[in-house]
Design a protein around this motif. Structure first.
Motif, short mmCIF file in Angstrom:
data_model
loop_
_atom_site.label_atom_id
_atom_site.label_comp_id
_atom_site.label_asym_id
_atom_site.label_seq_id
_atom_site.Cartn_x
_atom_site.Cartn_y
_atom_site.Cartn_z
N TYR A 120 0.82 -1.22 0.00
CA TYR A 120 0.00 0.00 0.00
C TYR A 120 0.85 1.27 0.00
N TYR A 172 3.09 1.72 -3.29
CA TYR A 172 2.41 2.01 -4.55
C TYR A 172 1.25 2.99 -4.39
N TYR A 173 0.16 2.57 -3.78
CA TYR A 173 -1.04 3.41 -3.74
C TYR A 173 -0.77 4.76 -3.06
N ASN A 174 -0.19 4.70 -1.88
CA ASN A 174 0.04 5.93 -1.13
C ASN A 174 1.06 6.83 -1.84
N LYS A 175 2.09 6.20 -2.38
CA LYS A 175 3.10 6.96 -3.13
C LYS A 175 2.44 7.66 -4.32
#
Lengths: 95, 498
Positions: free
Chosen positions: B370, B373-376
């Protein structure tokens, strides 16, 4: 690299069944895509807050009032299976 | 013929809505039943369209106003719900789905007197950049049937290109009207996020989905946007309002516009001839008194594509969880338990690219990945927004090529990542939520020319033998479609003269 084992895990999370040939194919393709994501690594983001949307809208509010949906019965009727104006499914609780 | 001219002729009684619709239906029959079979259409709406057309003609006879699109035949992408007209999202899981209501943008069109002649083919659930991911087969490019139409709004573009409709609605989540516009010499207009209600749009990526017109020219695209924009209590993100006229600034000219071009577009991938077309257009703008300057947009290109293909699959994995065989669509009969039914239904009825994106999304969102990838990606998205804010304090417009090359051959991009890179210059505006338009920028050599659909000859702004069109993209500040369309209209005139 996304291994065959990881592909099987995310397929299970996604409620999708893959055969061995597909596991191999998706493992290769998804690995290539995830490798590409590494281009973000060199961008400095330590002090940046994540942004979920683009609108900067906050709390779009409306009256908490129930409305009758005139199409409700019609929607249920168009479901794959229905009975007595309910959606019909397999049992949710195991006997 | 321009939409506004067709509408005026119908209103003055020089032609009729029935005649306009009949002519479109004939062109659809020629393109779809002939040996070229463009495959732009999933469902033809013949009976309803003719009935609506007769009603419009009656209205005009009685002396009533038929609306700003009175009698104009339009097509609608099959991810937009149409009441009692099959809506498949180009997926087998919705092969018999019959909505009980019209999407708000569709009812807005109808209110203005437009006539829906067809539901158009697209990539399944709009997942794609070529139009090849449809469960109903690829859409072919009418200018060269060995090539893709561009996606995901492939059929909406193709039907306009061959004259089966005067204009069309597509959707644009990361380039889905801009790519077909580039590949077929059309205008694709992605409005500001929130300008048009998405009620009744089968959701893909809720934080970037927009409903977007495809048309023969900039003026038509502006008119379609005027007709569909509205605020809607059923889409909390919709902030547009009804009745705003987007054609008011078209004639203001290019003089004095401050236009920036990012140096990042000259990165790897951009084909030589496309680069030349782009540079020619910068000169055209300068020639008309626009101030054109080079800038840097650090995140345009690969970073924005990476952010997009993390965030979009993540939202897809959630949005497409609803296709589970319970409330609508298809359901596998042979299953012992509820869980088995879910799994078998999704496995059987969803296509490969849809599965790929759902899995990619669940990967980016899963524990352990998470943050990476997503948070970044969400953090870089904020940086993109800040970069956009900065550029539009100094400039009115940003200009880029739409695509790195012209329409490619069917089946040429088998590797999913190479397909994702088609959106190189396009995901940026989507992630920021700003409006963008692709218009034809010029023509490049067609290196391995295939056959064209018969009947496209004779209009050299539609098709040129041995050549393929390539698009130019303009982007503008949030809610500034007026300046966007002013620039596009001015440039279009210069391109058509060249």
């Amino acid at each position: 690299m996304i291994s065959a084992k990881e592909v099987k895990k995310i397929a299970r999370l996604s409620y999708i069944k893959l055969n061995e040939r597909e596991v191999e194919k998706f493992s290769k393709e998804l690995s290539g895509i995830v490798d590409f994501f590494q281009v973000l690594k060199k961008i400095e983001t330590e002090k940046v807050e994540p942004m979920m949307g683009t609108t900067e809208l906050t709390d779009v509010l409306r009256q908490d009032k129930a409305k009758v949906c005139p199409r409700a019965n019609e929607l249920v009727k168009r479901a794959p299976e229905n009975k007595d104006n309910y959606f019909k499914t397999k049992p949710i609780l195991e006997r | 013929m321009k939409i506004v001219e067709l509408k005026d002729r119908i209103e003055r009684g020089e032609t009729t809505a029935v005649k306009a619709v009949t002519e479109c239906l004939e062109r659809v029959a020629a393109a779809e039943e002939g040996e070229e079979k463009i495959n732009a259409v999933i469902t033809l709406n013949r009976e309803q369209a003719l009935k609506q057309a007769r009603e419009i003609d009656e209205k005009i006879k009685r002396g009533e106003k038929p609306g700003m699109l009175g009698g104009v035949p339009v097509a609608v992408k099959d991810v937009l719900c149409t009441k009692n007209v099959k809506t498949t999202a180009a997926s087998r899981i919705l092969s018999d789905f019959m909505p009980t209501y019209d999407a708000t943008c569709v009812s807005n069109l109808k209110q203005e007197g437009a006539i829906i002649v067809a539901k158009t083919n697209c990539d399944e659930f709009a997942h794609g950049a070529s139009g090849e991911n449809s469960a109903y087969g690829s859409t072919k490019n009418p200018l060269d049937i060995s090539r893709v139409a561009g996606g995901s709004s492939s059929g909406s573009g193709a039907i306009v290109a061959y004259g089966g409709a005067a204009g069309a609605l597509g959707t644009d989540t990361g380039g889905s009207v801009r790519v077909p516009a580039s590949f077929m010499g059309l205008t694709g207009l992605k409005p500001t996020y929130g300008r048009v209600s998405r009620k009744g749009l089968i959701a893909m990526c809720s934080s970037t989905d927009t409903v977007a017109p495809i048309a023969n020219n900039v003026e038509d695209a502006a008119l379609l946007l005027t007709a569909i924009s509205s605020k809607d209590s059923c889409d909390a993100t919709s902030s547009g309002f009804r009745g705003k006229d987007f054609s008011l600034d078209l004639l203001k000219g290019l003089k004095g516009l401050k236009i920036a071009y990012p140096k990042e577009v000259f990165g790897p991938g951009l084909e030589g001839e496309v680069k030349q077309v782009f540079l020619d257009n910068l000169e055209r703008l300068r020639g008309q008194g626009a101030k054109v300057e080079k800038i840097s947009l650090e995140f345009l290109g690969e970073p924005a594509v990476a952010v997009y293909y993390i965030l979009v699959p993540s939202e897809i994995s959630s949005n497409l969880a609803r296709f589970d065989g319970i409330c609508f669509g298809e359901r596998v009969k042979e299953a012992e338990s509820l869980k088995e039914m879910y799994v078998k239904t999704r496995t059987e009825y969803l296509g490969d690219e849809v599965k790929r994106r759902i899995m990619l999304g669940n990967y980016s969102l899963s524990a352990g990945y998470y943050d990476a990838y997503y948070n970044k990606a969400q953090k870089v998205r904020r940086l993109i927004r800040e970069e956009v804010k900065r550029v539009f304090t100094d400039y009115d417009l940003v200009i880029t090529p739409t695509t790195i090359g012209p329409a490619f051959k069917l089946g040429q991009k088998a590797d999913p990542l190479s397909m994702y890179l088609v959106d190189m210059y396009l995901t940026y505006a989507s992630l920021a939520g700003i409006p963008a338009v692709s218009l034809n920028g010029g023509w490049v050599k067609n290196k391995e020319e295939g056959r064209a659909l018969a009947g496209l000859e004779g209009n050299e702004n539609r098709r040129r033998p041995g050549k393929l069109p390539v698009g130019i993209q303009l982007m503008a500040n949030w809610w500034d479609e007026e300046t966007l369309l002013r620039g596009a209209y001015g440039l279009e005139k210069l391109v058509n003269l060249a």
